[in-house]
Design an enzyme around this catalytic site. Structure first.
Site, PDB file in Angstrom:
ATOM      1  N   ASP A 313       0.770  -1.154   0.105  1.00  0.00           N
ATOM      2  CA  ASP A 313       0.091   0.087   0.246  1.00  0.00           C
ATOM      3  C   ASP A 313       0.879   1.102  -0.041  1.00  0.00           C
ATOM      4  O   ASP A 313       2.087   1.188   0.475  1.00  0.00           O
ATOM      5  CB  ASP A 313      -0.935  -0.201   1.214  1.00  0.00           C
ATOM      6  CG  ASP A 313      -1.777   1.143   1.189  1.00  0.00           C
ATOM      7  OD1 ASP A 313      -2.371   1.548   0.276  1.00  0.00           O
ATOM      8  OD2 ASP A 313      -1.523   1.926   2.437  1.00  0.00           O
ATOM      9  N   ASP A 511      -1.345  -0.361   6.201  1.00  0.00           N
ATOM     10  CA  ASP A 511      -1.591  -0.009   7.680  1.00  0.00           C
ATOM     11  C   ASP A 511      -2.981   0.585   7.788  1.00  0.00           C
ATOM     12  O   ASP A 511      -3.106   0.787   9.002  1.00  0.00           O
ATOM     13  CB  ASP A 511      -0.478   1.126   7.986  1.00  0.00           C
ATOM     14  CG  ASP A 511      -1.038   2.595   7.264  1.00  0.00           C
ATOM     15  OD1 ASP A 511      -1.645   2.487   6.345  1.00  0.00           O
ATOM     16  OD2 ASP A 511      -0.861   3.366   7.928  1.00  0.00           O
ATOM     17  N   ASP A 515      -6.982  -1.804   4.527  1.00  0.00           N
ATOM     18  CA  ASP A 515      -5.979  -2.648   3.959  1.00  0.00           C
ATOM     19  C   ASP A 515      -6.545  -3.938   4.679  1.00  0.00           C
ATOM     20  O   ASP A 515      -6.007  -5.119   4.478  1.00  0.00           O
ATOM     21  CB  ASP A 515      -4.687  -2.475   4.335  1.00  0.00           C
ATOM     22  CG  ASP A 515      -4.454  -1.085   3.574  1.00  0.00           C
ATOM     23  OD1 ASP A 515      -4.627  -1.234   2.363  1.00  0.00           O
ATOM     24  OD2 ASP A 515      -3.629  -0.298   4.143  1.00  0.00           O
TER      25      ASP A 515
END
Length: 614
Positions: A313, A511, A515
């Site tokens: 990410d 995080d 996600d």
């Protein structure tokens, strides 16, 4: 295994070892002074308690459905007593109990870095109440409370530094021994130790939701786990047990010599497969914890060793995840400090990461914030409330614009950087200012990605919920293999399925709450930072305790080395054991010498497994 359980197990193993050692010593003395009869009695006495304890353990294991090579140890001791070879039985008892004690000691040694976390939980804190201080249990501490943290104390909860600077030792969380200086308004994490002068802490989370409490829960879960390689060892143990009994039976049947069967049994007691794997896996988990990477269970450590593709990410992973104010644009007659003070005052009522960034920027600028009133927050969009008794709106451009009674932000929004995010501020229904923030790429992001490739990750993919052009620009800057933007949580799941490999595993690093589904679905889910979203830390199998990507490559290297050491121990140990069993079956290795040789092999594989600690 808890510290108390480990201690009791160590005393139990030490007691059995003492009995076996006394039996062997006394029997040897009696053999040379009183003959074989009294010596045999002493050796039997040294064997029987160990055999009884072992049989009790076997019964309990069978009740749980576990079949292991402890059965071979019981057979060899029983056969030694039955066939009139109590000395061989005593040697097996001595080496078996010694091996058990060594395994318990090795496991305890390997858990030290993880268990050290559990002893640092604070139980009370000094809280300001009506201008006085009182000591209260941490369970009574709530968000918004103001605590006094004294020199040498461990922070009991998460919060923000108030008043003066704070010098904290964060080594329990990050492994970094150098103290960190935190400015007023900065976030301070529970589990840190105050090294400098006392300071005030504004509580942001209850104790049960704090960073350190989450780490303790993860550590406890990790210590109770069992690796797939260990479960695989249990399955192999059944086949090895069958092979051992078959070889012993064949040696007896073909030669009509029961001592041949006894020699085969004792030389196979116990198996390196059972001893080496758990010690190596626990050692590897302990080693990763020491560098700030918490692997929740042994199976995840094995999976980490097989990772070949990494999906990362953007926000909070490749970028800092902490937006910084880079520009403040105002309407005529209004200063930048006025806009920042107004926005930060209202944002005190929000836990959003952007709100926290504005409050920290205002504190750093020395602005005195007002107390907000009548606050209503629309999650992910903005807030409405009162600041200095004036109607105020703070939030995304669209959210605030839709509620303006006059004017627009068009003039203020021209010429913004491509990767900028904006916070619109309106007062009395009219535009007041525009705050520009940027979440910059981590300074060590490129170096961290290079380290991942060096650790064996062959493909790196950037996955972001931000605009596609922003994701692609960062991807080009960092040299990733592919970059995708405008991804919703379900899109990230689809991306993971597309990246799946016939061989090798896929790792997802993120995080945020969005996600969490991808972290749970990935072969290896890695949550960035223990202070990240609770949902992501719960869903992930690996949690980075330090807010940095660099330790992940080291953890992969440790995982690969741990798995290699475990396999080496098993292959070498089983190979030597099998060779000794063949020698015993052909009569080249008598029972006593065979037992001694096997236990030397066991000690070697345990010591080799402990290499994973280094």
């Amino acid at each position: 295994m808890s510290r108390l359980t480990t201690l009791l197990q160590r005393h139990y193993d030490a007691g059995l070892l003492t009995i076996a050692l006394l039996g062997l010593g006394i029997g040897t003395v009696l053999y040379f002074t009183s003959g074989a009869g009294p010596a045999d009695l002493a050796w039997t006495w040294g064997t029987a308690p160990v055999l009884a304890g072992l049989l009790w353990q076997i019964v309990r294991s069978l009740q749980r459905g576990d079949v292991g090579l402890d059965i071979v140890a019981a057979l060899s001791m029983s056969a030694a007593l039955a066939f009139g070879e109590p000395l061989a039985g005593n040697v097996v008892a001595l080496m078996y109990s010694g091996g058990q004690l060594l395994e318990t000691f090795a496991a305890g040694r390997a858990r030290q870095e993880m268990t050290a976390l559990l002893g640092r939980v604070a139980h009370s804190a000094m809280r300001y109440t009506d201008s006085t201080l009182e000591e209260v249990p941490i369970a009574d501490i709530m968000p918004g409370d103001r605590l006094l943290i004294r020199h040498g104390e461990v922070l009991p909860v998460d919060g923000h530094v108030a008043g003066s600077k704070a010098e904290l030792d964060m080594s329990a969380l990050t492994g970094e021994s150098i103290p960190v200086q935190l400015a007023p308004g900065a976030e301070a994490l529970s589990g840190s130790t105050l090294m400098g002068a006392p300071f005030d802490l504004l509580v942001s989370r209850p104790a049960a939701e704090s960073t350190y409490a989450g780490i303790v829960r993860l550590v406890e879960a990790a210590q109770d786990s069992k690796a797939p390689m260990t479960r695989l060892a249990d399955r192999y143990a059944i086949w090895f047990l069958v092979l051992t009994v078959a070889m012993a039976g064949a040696a007896w049947g073909l030669t009509m010599d029961p001592l041949r069967a006894l020699a085969v049994l004792v030389v196979a007691t116990p198996c390196p497969l059972i001893l080496a794997v758990p010690v190596a896996i626990i050692s590897g988990m302990s080693r990763t914890a020491r560098i700030g990477v918490l692997v929740k269970h042994g199976g995840m450590l094995e999976a980490l060793a097989k990772v070949e593709t990494a999906v990362l990410d953007k926000t909070g992973t490749l970028t800092g995840g902490h937006p910084e104010v880079t520009d403040i644009r105002t309407i005529a007659g209004v200063t930048a400090d006025q806009v920042l003070r107004t926005a930060a005052s209202l944002d005190q009522a929000s836990s959003h990461v952007v709100a926290a960034a504005l409050v920290q920027a205002a504190s750093a600028a020395g602005l005195r914030l007002a107390t907000p009133g009548d606050v209503v927050e629309t999650a992910g969009e903005g807030l409405i409330g009162q600041v200095d008794s004036r109607p105020t709106l703070v939030g995304g451009h669209g959210f605030v614009t839709d509620q303006l009674t006059q004017g627009s932000f068009a003039d203020l929004a021209t010429g913004l950087p491509i990767d900028a995010m904006t916070v619109a501020v309106a007062v009395d229904g009219r535009p007041y200012g525009l705050i520009v923030l940027q979440d910059r790429v981590r300074a060590d992001a490129g170096q961290s990605l290079a380290a991942l490739r060096a650790a064996g990750v062959n493909r790196i993919v950037l996955a972001s919920g931000d605009r596609g052009d922003i994701a692609e620009a960062i991807g080009v800057e960092l040299g990733v293999d592919a970059a995708f933007g405008d991804l919703r949580p379900e899109d990230k799941l689809a991306l993971l399925h597309r990246e799946a490999l016939p061989e090798g595993l896929v790792m997802m690093v993120g995080d945020g709450v969005n996600d969490a589904p991808a972290l749970a679905a990935a072969d290896v889910g890695v949550a960035m930072g223990a202070r990240g979203a609770a949902a992501s830390s719960e869903a992930a199998g690996v949690v980075l305790l330090v807010d940095a990507l660099a330790p992940l490559a080291k953890a992969i290297t440790i995982a690969r080395r741990t798995r290699r050491i475990a396999l080496e121990s098993v292959i070498v140990g089983l190979g030597l054991s099998f060779a000794a069993m063949i020698a015993a079956a052909f009569g080249y290795l008598p029972p006593v010498q065979g037992a001694l040789l096997q236990e030397v092999i066991d000690v070697i594989v345990i010591l080799n497994a402990l290499r994973a600690l280094r």
